[in-house]
Design an enzyme around this catalytic site. Structure first.
Site, PDB file in Angstrom:
ATOM      1  N   ARG A  63       1.988  18.301  -6.809  1.00  9.20           N
ATOM      2  CA  ARG A  63       1.411  17.054  -6.297  1.00  9.20           C
ATOM      3  C   ARG A  63       0.514  16.393  -7.338  1.00  9.20           C
ATOM      4  O   ARG A  63       0.325  15.179  -7.348  1.00  9.20           O
ATOM      5  CB  ARG A  63       0.617  17.319  -5.007  1.00  9.20           C
ATOM      6  CG  ARG A  63      -0.086  16.087  -4.447  1.00  9.20           C
ATOM      7  CD  ARG A  63      -0.533  16.296  -3.010  1.00  9.20           C
ATOM      8  NE  ARG A  63      -1.327  17.492  -2.838  1.00  9.20           N
ATOM      9  CZ  ARG A  63      -2.648  17.559  -3.048  1.00  9.20           C
ATOM     10  NH1 ARG A  63      -3.312  16.497  -3.456  1.00  9.20           N
ATOM     11  NH2 ARG A  63      -3.294  18.685  -2.854  1.00  9.20           N
ATOM     12  N   TYR A 116       8.881  -8.413   0.234  1.00  8.08           N
ATOM     13  CA  TYR A 116       9.583  -7.439   1.061  1.00  8.08           C
ATOM     14  C   TYR A 116       8.830  -7.250   2.380  1.00  8.08           C
ATOM     15  O   TYR A 116       7.604  -7.228   2.415  1.00  8.08           O
ATOM     16  CB  TYR A 116       9.695  -6.126   0.292  1.00  8.08           C
ATOM     17  CG  TYR A 116      10.223  -4.958   1.089  1.00  8.08           C
ATOM     18  CD1 TYR A 116      11.398  -5.056   1.816  1.00  8.08           C
ATOM     19  CD2 TYR A 116       9.545  -3.746   1.085  1.00  8.08           C
ATOM     20  CE1 TYR A 116      11.879  -3.979   2.541  1.00  8.08           C
ATOM     21  CE2 TYR A 116      10.019  -2.662   1.795  1.00  8.08           C
ATOM     22  CZ  TYR A 116      11.183  -2.782   2.524  1.00  8.08           C
ATOM     23  OH  TYR A 116      11.657  -1.710   3.244  1.00  8.08           O
ATOM     24  N   ASP A 188       5.912  -6.664  -8.584  1.00  5.79           N
ATOM     25  CA  ASP A 188       7.035  -5.825  -8.184  1.00  5.79           C
ATOM     26  C   ASP A 188       8.264  -6.315  -8.946  1.00  5.79           C
ATOM     27  O   ASP A 188       8.746  -7.434  -8.738  1.00  5.79           O
ATOM     28  CB  ASP A 188       7.249  -5.942  -6.671  1.00  5.79           C
ATOM     29  CG  ASP A 188       8.338  -5.007  -6.160  1.00  5.79           C
ATOM     30  OD1 ASP A 188       9.236  -4.642  -6.932  1.00  5.79           O
ATOM     31  OD2 ASP A 188       8.296  -4.652  -4.968  1.00  5.79           O
ATOM     32  N   LYS A 213      16.154   1.827  -6.052  1.00  5.49           N
ATOM     33  CA  LYS A 213      17.143   0.787  -6.300  1.00  5.49           C
ATOM     34  C   LYS A 213      17.835   0.985  -7.657  1.00  5.49           C
ATOM     35  O   LYS A 213      18.450   2.009  -7.892  1.00  5.49           O
ATOM     36  CB  LYS A 213      16.476  -0.578  -6.185  1.00  5.49           C
ATOM     37  CG  LYS A 213      15.597  -0.754  -4.932  1.00  5.49           C
ATOM     38  CD  LYS A 213      16.339  -0.528  -3.626  1.00  5.49           C
ATOM     39  CE  LYS A 213      15.576  -0.981  -2.395  1.00  5.49           C
ATOM     40  NZ  LYS A 213      14.337  -0.265  -2.103  1.00  5.49           N
TER      41      LYS A 213
END
Length: 413
Positions: A63, A116, A188, A213
């Site tokens: 992590r 988005y 973005d 993507k």
């Protein structure tokens, strides 16, 4: 806020997708090893204490960092020409981590009016619960954007091209406005990838991607990544990522590293296919409007060759008719898949108003220019003739259905 740390070898992007951030494996493995481990052992307690104190480099727990994830971060940072990057569990993890690391109660965020749908929900529904003010503005209007800035504005957030209707925003102009008030600009860059646009060269302080993507490109990973200065990325990693836990798994990082190797050739095919599909759609009587940055009459042409080095492979178009017309067209498709992602090998199509942008209120959708007949298509890697043939038969099915319903031929345009 951003420093230029261009790769020393001056490799071109196509080479960086394969070799950027690559480290020689001690056993000579050509492919980056997958360090599928949750934790890392220490030689002794002194070493463990030193690593936790930041006095000795090395890994502690996945992590907090993992060699496979680190290689991906270095490769994407090199592509965006930033010194550092932080990988996240999802694209929304990149959005939330990059924003929350710099915000507190009483701060203000300025956001593009069309983004988005889940990003919109984060800003409009969640941030306001914690006393963070948010305003949405049409950032293509620079005077409106400048007027919306406040003394408390800490971050400005945008997408370009905008999801879903592909409005293009002048990143440098918005960066100048943000920096006048000492605010950071977050962009973005998912739709463009670093191969077609590098917002950092135009003033962006942080650049993020839904790595789900194009960076991955195969539809089998959910992930995100944010690039920035070493100082900003360290802050993100040590606060929102470490404590909220939205970090990327090493296996997902390994899959994206594999996908990145073909990013250049995939984008070339995606973009070439998109041009042909857009030209086909432009000639269809049922299509009322089409939004594609590759067209000579699209406002994006003013930034082609400077901000943008290609039009991308996402197309938006509106139909004559109503929401039922849009639904019928999608339901008539046989090859093209109804799905809400983009950048996969498959051509994907979706209805923003009822799918990706359903978190918007009807009023907010109208203000953002997202109509009920707007359709977004992510053009894939199939043979273009097959993509177009599927659209052709779907348009014909819609026309036949409407003729049978009305008893007469329907005329469009």
């Amino acid at each position: 806020m951003r420093t230029n740390n261009k790769d020393k070898t001056q490799w071109r992007p196509a080479t960086l997708t394969i070799h950027g951030g690559k480290r020689r494996d001690e056993h000579g493995a050509l492919v980056a090893p997958l360090y599928q481990t949750a934790t890392f052992s220490f030689e002794n307690t002194a070493q463990g204490s030193a690593r936790f104190a930041g006095e000795e480099p090395g890994y502690i727990y996945s992590r907090l960092g993992n060699p496979t994830v680190t290689e991906l971060e270095q490769r994407v940072a090199a592509l965006e020409e930033f010194p550092a990057a932080a990988a996240t569990a999802t694209g929304m993890g990149a959005v939330s981590a990059s924003m929350l690391a710099f915000l507190q109660h009483g701060d203000h965020v300025l956001v593009s009016d069309a983004i988005y749908g889940c990003s919109f929900a984060l800003f409009s529904h969640l941030f306001t619960r914690f006393g963070i003010a948010v305003d949405f503005v049409d950032m293509a209007d620079l005077e409106q954007t400048r007027a919306a800035m406040r003394d408390t504005t800490k971050l400005v957030f945008l997408e370009s091209p905008v999801n879903p209707h592909l409005k293009v925003i002048d990143i440098q102009a918005i960066a100048d406005i943000a920096h006048e008030r000492e605010a950071r600009l977050v962009v973005d860059n998912t739709f463009m990838t670093p191969l077609l646009q590098q917002p950092g060269k135009h003033g962006a302080d942080l650049v993020l991607h839904s790595a789900t993507k194009y960076l991955n490109g195969h539809g089998d990973v959910v992930a995100g990544i944010v690039c920035g200065s070493e100082e900003d990325i360290e802050l993100i990693k040590l606060t929102t990522l470490k404590d909220m836990g939205a970090t990327m798994s090493p296996h997902d990082a390994w899959l994206i590293l594999r996908g990145l190797k073909t990013l250049d050739v995939r984008m070339e095919r995606h973009c070439a296919n998109a041009v042909k599909v857009a030209e086909y759609l432009r000639e269809q009587p049922m299509v009322k409007s089409i939004y594609f940055p590759g067209f000579s009459d699209h406002p994006a042409q003013a930034l082609m060759g400077t901000q943008m080095h290609g039009a991308g492979a996402v197309i938006a178009f509106e139909l004559h008719g109503d929401i039922h017309t849009a639904q019928q067209l999608l339901d008539s498709l046989q090859l093209i898949t109804i799905a809400v992602s983009l950048g996969d090998a498959e051509t994907l199509i979706q209805h923003p108003a009822s799918m990706t942008h359903s978190p918007y209120t009807p009023e907010a959708r109208a203000a953002a220019g997202i109509s009920e007949t707007l359709i977004r298509i992510s053009v894939g890697l199939e043979a273009t003739d097959d993509i177009i043939a599927d659209l052709e038969q779907a348009f014909a099915a819609c026309a036949n259905s409407q003729t049978q319903t009305t008893g007469e031929q329907v005329r469009y345009g």
